[in-house]
Design an enzyme around this catalytic site. Structure first.
Site, mmCIF file in Angstrom:
data_model
loop_
_atom_site.group_PDB
_atom_site.id
_atom_site.type_symbol
_atom_site.label_atom_id
_atom_site.label_comp_id
_atom_site.label_asym_id
_atom_site.label_seq_id
_atom_site.Cartn_x
_atom_site.Cartn_y
_atom_site.Cartn_z
ATOM 1 N N PRO A 22 15.271 18.709 -0.035
ATOM 2 C CA PRO A 22 15.640 19.423 1.200
ATOM 3 C C PRO A 22 14.639 19.307 2.353
ATOM 4 C CG PRO A 22 14.803 20.966 -0.410
ATOM 5 C CD PRO A 22 14.857 19.628 -1.093
ATOM 6 N N CYS A 23 14.560 18.134 2.944
ATOM 7 C CA CYS A 23 13.664 17.926 4.077
ATOM 8 C C CYS A 23 14.093 18.761 5.291
ATOM 9 C CB CYS A 23 13.571 16.450 4.418
ATOM 10 S SG CYS A 23 15.159 15.652 4.671
ATOM 11 N N HIS A 24 15.338 19.232 5.292
ATOM 12 C CA HIS A 24 15.789 20.077 6.400
ATOM 13 C C HIS A 24 15.056 21.415 6.427
ATOM 14 C CE1 HIS A 24 18.327 21.382 3.012
ATOM 15 N NE2 HIS A 24 18.331 22.563 3.613
#
Length: 174
Positions: free
Chosen positions: A140-142
């Site tokens: 989850p780089c968001h």
């Protein structure tokens, strides 16, 4: 449909943020995921050592269940799905593993991410790990933001990043 162990399988999920395409192997290990309808373009993000022939499949079993559950508000449903990404750098692999520990609804800054990954002064390297991540949502780089609270970047666009962060902050409202 015949199942071939050496293939990657592609499926898509409609989300409020757009189409989520997932590429996974025979063992339900995610190799890439992104908010796109272009499975071939997504395949290009997979490291050449992990790239295989691509076939379409309507359902990827536990991956499909996890994505649907995530979209329905069970935000940790994606956590148990294994991910395979390859890099030539030790830090990048460790950073991707670290990203999977960031909890939904609790975004961190790139500086905090660098610290969690064990290299507090390597903020640019941490940002590069986000930029090179091929398995959006599952890695989850968001959930990583600029130090000033700004969104920073996101391969799939800032409207998608905003939707994901809002969904994780208020899962019943999205």
């Amino acid at each position: 449909m015949e199942s071939r162990v050496n293939d990657l399988y592609s499926t898509g999920h409609d989300t409020p943020a757009g189409r989520l395409t997932v590429l996974a192997d025979h063992d339900a290990v995610v190799h890439a995921a992104g908010f796109t309808t272009d499975a071939d373009g997504l395949l290009a993000l997979v490291h050449p050592r992990l790239r295989r022939s691509l076939r379409t499949r309507a359902d990827l079993g536990p991956i499909t269940v996890a994505v649907r559950s995530y979209l329905d508000g069970e935000l940790t449903a994606i956590d148990a799905i294994p991910v395979a990404q390859h890099t030539d750098g030790e830090f990048m692999a460790h950073a991707w593993h670290t990203l999977r520990q960031v909890k939904p609804g609790e975004p961190i800054t790139y500086t905090e991410f660098a610290g969690l990954a064990g290299r507090p002064r390597a903020v640019r390297a941490a940002a590069m790990a986000c930029a090179r991540n091929a398995a959006a949502l599952f890695v989850p780089c968001h959930r990583v933001l600029r130090t000033d609270g700004g969104l920073g970047g996101f391969r799939w666009g800032l409207p998608v990043k905003t939707w994901l962060l809002d969904h994780e902050r208020f899962p019943g409202d999205s």
